[in-house]
Design a protein around this motif. Structure first.
Motif, PDB file in Angstrom:
ATOM      1  N   TYR A 109      83.525  18.402  42.518  1.00 46.23           N
ATOM      2  CA  TYR A 109      84.120  19.249  41.257  1.00 46.23           C
ATOM      3  C   TYR A 109      85.166  19.420  41.445  1.00 46.23           C
ATOM      4  O   TYR A 109      86.486  19.048  39.929  1.00 46.23           O
ATOM      5  CB  TYR A 109      83.540  20.951  41.982  1.00 46.23           C
ATOM      6  CG  TYR A 109      83.633  21.781  40.168  1.00 46.23           C
ATOM      7  CD1 TYR A 109      83.364  21.393  39.073  1.00 46.23           C
ATOM      8  CD2 TYR A 109      84.880  23.105  40.603  1.00 46.23           C
ATOM      9  CE1 TYR A 109      83.404  22.027  38.001  1.00 46.23           C
ATOM     10  CE2 TYR A 109      85.431  23.374  39.290  1.00 46.23           C
ATOM     11  CZ  TYR A 109      84.313  23.176  38.546  1.00 46.23           C
ATOM     12  OH  TYR A 109      84.769  24.273  37.289  1.00 46.23           O
ATOM     13  N   LYS A 110      86.476  19.453  42.142  1.00 47.71           N
ATOM     14  CA  LYS A 110      87.832  19.475  41.665  1.00 47.71           C
ATOM     15  C   LYS A 110      88.096  18.056  41.484  1.00 47.71           C
ATOM     16  O   LYS A 110      88.818  17.996  40.963  1.00 47.71           O
ATOM     17  CB  LYS A 110      88.611  19.954  43.030  1.00 47.71           C
ATOM     18  CG  LYS A 110      88.536  21.385  43.097  1.00 47.71           C
ATOM     19  CD  LYS A 110      89.081  21.741  44.827  1.00 47.71           C
ATOM     20  CE  LYS A 110      88.284  23.114  45.325  1.00 47.71           C
ATOM     21  NZ  LYS A 110      88.941  23.618  46.747  1.00 47.71           N
ATOM     22  N   TRP A 111      87.854  17.328  41.937  1.00 45.86           N
ATOM     23  CA  TRP A 111      87.795  15.733  41.572  1.00 45.86           C
ATOM     24  C   TRP A 111      87.601  15.844  40.037  1.00 45.86           C
ATOM     25  O   TRP A 111      88.693  14.726  39.466  1.00 45.86           O
ATOM     26  CB  TRP A 111      88.141  14.729  42.326  1.00 45.86           C
ATOM     27  CG  TRP A 111      88.001  13.910  43.572  1.00 45.86           C
ATOM     28  CD1 TRP A 111      87.416  13.912  44.433  1.00 45.86           C
ATOM     29  CD2 TRP A 111      89.669  13.693  43.445  1.00 45.86           C
ATOM     30  NE1 TRP A 111      88.292  13.752  45.321  1.00 45.86           N
ATOM     31  CE2 TRP A 111      90.087  13.630  44.830  1.00 45.86           C
ATOM     32  CE3 TRP A 111      90.957  13.661  42.229  1.00 45.86           C
ATOM     33  CZ2 TRP A 111      91.377  13.243  45.451  1.00 45.86           C
ATOM     34  CZ3 TRP A 111      91.780  13.047  43.373  1.00 45.86           C
ATOM     35  CH2 TRP A 111      91.789  12.734  44.062  1.00 45.86           C
ATOM     36  N   ARG A 112      86.972  15.918  39.166  1.00 46.87           N
ATOM     37  CA  ARG A 112      86.300  15.944  38.058  1.00 46.87           C
ATOM     38  C   ARG A 112      87.422  16.873  37.339  1.00 46.87           C
ATOM     39  O   ARG A 112      87.913  16.400  36.128  1.00 46.87           O
ATOM     40  CB  ARG A 112      84.926  16.390  37.795  1.00 46.87           C
ATOM     41  CG  ARG A 112      83.864  16.012  38.920  1.00 46.87           C
ATOM     42  CD  ARG A 112      82.136  16.756  38.031  1.00 46.87           C
ATOM     43  NE  ARG A 112      81.357  16.120  38.486  1.00 46.87           N
ATOM     44  CZ  ARG A 112      80.242  16.523  38.699  1.00 46.87           C
ATOM     45  NH1 ARG A 112      79.955  17.266  37.432  1.00 46.87           N
ATOM     46  NH2 ARG A 112      79.341  15.166  39.273  1.00 46.87           N
ATOM     47  N   GLN A 113      88.478  18.380  37.696  1.00 43.41           N
ATOM     48  CA  GLN A 113      88.990  18.636  37.112  1.00 43.41           C
ATOM     49  C   GLN A 113      90.838  17.729  36.789  1.00 43.41           C
ATOM     50  O   GLN A 113      91.262  17.719  35.744  1.00 43.41           O
ATOM     51  CB  GLN A 113      89.024  19.478  38.047  1.00 43.41           C
ATOM     52  CG  GLN A 113      87.792  20.690  37.767  1.00 43.41           C
ATOM     53  CD  GLN A 113      88.261  22.255  38.548  1.00 43.41           C
ATOM     54  OE1 GLN A 113      88.360  21.782  39.686  1.00 43.41           O
ATOM     55  NE2 GLN A 113      88.358  22.677  38.149  1.00 43.41           N
ATOM     56  N   ILE A 114      90.248  16.419  38.087  1.00 40.09           N
ATOM     57  CA  ILE A 114      92.138  16.499  38.086  1.00 40.09           C
ATOM     58  C   ILE A 114      91.788  14.771  37.647  1.00 40.09           C
ATOM     59  O   ILE A 114      92.821  14.495  36.045  1.00 40.09           O
ATOM     60  CB  ILE A 114      92.509  15.415  39.558  1.00 40.09           C
ATOM     61  CG1 ILE A 114      92.753  16.712  40.138  1.00 40.09           C
ATOM     62  CG2 ILE A 114      93.306  14.636  39.873  1.00 40.09           C
ATOM     63  CD1 ILE A 114      92.968  16.438  41.866  1.00 40.09           C
ATOM     64  N   VAL A 115      90.633  14.283  37.848  1.00 42.77           N
ATOM     65  CA  VAL A 115      90.118  13.304  36.411  1.00 42.77           C
ATOM     66  C   VAL A 115      90.604  13.153  34.482  1.00 42.77           C
ATOM     67  O   VAL A 115      90.941  12.669  34.178  1.00 42.77           O
ATOM     68  CB  VAL A 115      88.409  12.313  36.398  1.00 42.77           C
ATOM     69  CG1 VAL A 115      88.196  11.618  35.370  1.00 42.77           C
ATOM     70  CG2 VAL A 115      88.322  12.333  37.999  1.00 42.77           C
ATOM     71  N   SER A 116      89.563  14.892  34.446  1.00 46.76           N
ATOM     72  CA  SER A 116      89.728  15.207  33.140  1.00 46.76           C
ATOM     73  C   SER A 116      91.016  15.737  32.881  1.00 46.76           C
ATOM     74  O   SER A 116      91.979  15.288  31.502  1.00 46.76           O
ATOM     75  CB  SER A 116      89.369  17.052  32.591  1.00 46.76           C
ATOM     76  OG  SER A 116      89.271  17.338  31.992  1.00 46.76           O
TER      77      SER A 116
END
Length: 456
Positions: free
Chosen positions: A371-378
């Protein structure tokens, strides 16, 4: 090509997909059965996690202690900053001894570093001796699982491969027959090799020894027959003391295959008489990951593969769809740290159900890191338009109360009035096997206002 497109290609063979899914769930079920007889299992997981926390907080000290003890035992210790340096070091050792053919047991680190391809360009014959690894080496493809590298193949396909490469009987698919053919083929390679390479499951700072866990005995045979032995390990493989080893050997095999312990748990502390023992300690991005507070726990991984066996996405998309050495949930939190642009989409190859975290033997918070990587990708602008635009629209709607109420009412009205073909069609994958629930006449907010605050 994104994970979604590679997964779609794998899903075209529906029978294989179902078989792959069932095979991995069977392994997951064996894991559950194995731990059911261990009442202290959760305490073991916590202890393993705590030991790894200690390691990550004192990594430099433990690595230096390991080097000191190993060197005192007559082991030659090398340090590699990245994959390129690792490969050069290994080749340098082989060159020094005039070695042009080696046997190698399963090692995800050497896969990560691309050692096979590098050595072959230098004129060195590399033979993977783990049965699954040898199968995929003969097929010129990477492993699809870190414990069962050929889990994506059926015995009939392996039979056809062995007929072509090893001269077995055409149409043969009996596992015992094929295994015996591989055994005879590999025996010649073991006897001819002058160097053997293995991975490292655990390195013990207190003793300077390394531990290799296998089920086939191929790592032992290679090391015992060849005068030069080379063990390649990531910096995170260190554990503080020998007494800690029992915690991880109990966790590893049960989590990986449902066994009480691996068939061979081999300890190497010093070179054999007349031989040389080398240990190559590799960073290759691990200290960078260690410095990421939200993701440092990923370095606790003991490479059991339990998260893959339980993941509904991995089971139905295949390991090759991840396009990374380590596939599945754990690979999806390691790979974005290597190349966010290339591997950022893997953070979305998950339902965030948390099953991966539930089975992890060292309690890595895998789904939370996804979930945290998703935020960074965005935040870094790597979302594709298919995700970015709907999220932008949803964010706008969710930020404005009046707009939210209007869109909700419009959607409910449209879904009630629209013909079925407008909702269930080939562009709506969700509706291929699911029916929408009955569309309500009012929103929850309207219902709540009506029932909790009735007019006087």
């Amino acid at each position: 090509m994104t994970h979604a497109r590679r997964a779609a290609k794998f899903l075209l063979d529906e029978a294989r997909t179902d078989w792959h899914d069932a095979s991995l769930w069977h392994v997951r079920s064996k894991r559950d059965g194995s731990i059911s007889g261990i009442p202290e299992w959760e305490s073991l997981r916590q202890l393993g996690s705590d030991i790894k926390d200690n390691v990550l907080s004192n990594l430099d000290a433990y690595l230096e202690e390991f080097e000191e003890r190993a060197t005192a035992n007559g082991v030659i210790v090398h340090w590699a900053t990245d994959a390129e340096e690792h490969n050069r070091i290994v080749h340098g050792i082989l060159q020094h001894h005039g070695v042009d053919r080696i046997v190698k047991s399963k090692s995800m680190l050497t896969e990560e570093c691309g050692l096979n391809d590098y050595l072959e360009t230098q004129g060195v014959e590399v033979v993977d001796t783990d049965l699954g690894e040898r199968i995929i080496q003969l097929r010129s493809e990477p492993p699809s699982h870190i414990v069962m590298p050929a889990i994506h193949l059926k015995k009939e396909e392996i039979g056809a491969l062995f007929h072509e490469k090893l001269g077995t009987e055409p149409g043969a698919s009996d596992p015992q027959y094929l295994t015996e053919a591989a055994r005879q083929h590999l025996r010649e390679k073991f006897l001819a090799a002058r160097a053997a390479i293995t991975g490292v499951n655990f390195a013990i700072a207190e003793t300077g020894g390394i531990v290799v866990c296998t089920n086939e005995g191929n790592a032992d045979m290679g090391v015992h027959l060849a005068p030069v032995q080379i063990h390649c390990m990531g910096i995170e493989k260190i554990i503080p003391r020998a007494e800690h080893l029992g915690v991880f050997t109990r966790l590893l095999a049960r989590s990986a295959t449902g066994q009480p312990v691996t068939i061979y748990t081999s300890h190497h502390h010093r070179p054999k008489p007349g031989g040389e023992m080398h240990v190559v300690i590799v960073d290759n991005g691990r200290t960078t990951q260690l410095g990421r507070e939200d993701f440092r726990n990923s370095l606790k991984c003991i490479r059991c593969g339990a998260c893959m066996n339980t993941c509904p996405i991995y089971r139905r998309s295949g390991g090759h769809s991840y396009d990374y050495t380590i596939p599945g949930p754990i690979g999806s939190i390691l790979s974005p740290g290597i190349d966010l642009k290339k591997h950022g989409d893997l953070a979305f190859a998950s339902t965030l159900c948390g099953s991966c975290s539930d089975v992890c033997p060292v309690k890595i918070d895998i789904h939370e890191q996804l979930y945290k990587w998703r935020q960074i990708v965005s935040a870094e602008g790597h979302l594709g338009a298919a995700k970015r635009l709907p999220l932008l629209g949803a964010g706008t709607v969710l930020r404005h109360d009046t707009l939210y109420n209007f869109v909700g009412q419009a959607a409910r009205t449209a879904l009630r009035l629209a013909p079925r073909a407008a909702v269930y069609h080939r562009f709506n994958a969700w509706g291929e096997s699911r029916e929408l629930p009955e569309i309500p006449r009012e929103s929850f907010k309207q219902w709540y206002a009506r029932t909790q605050n009735p007019p006087a």
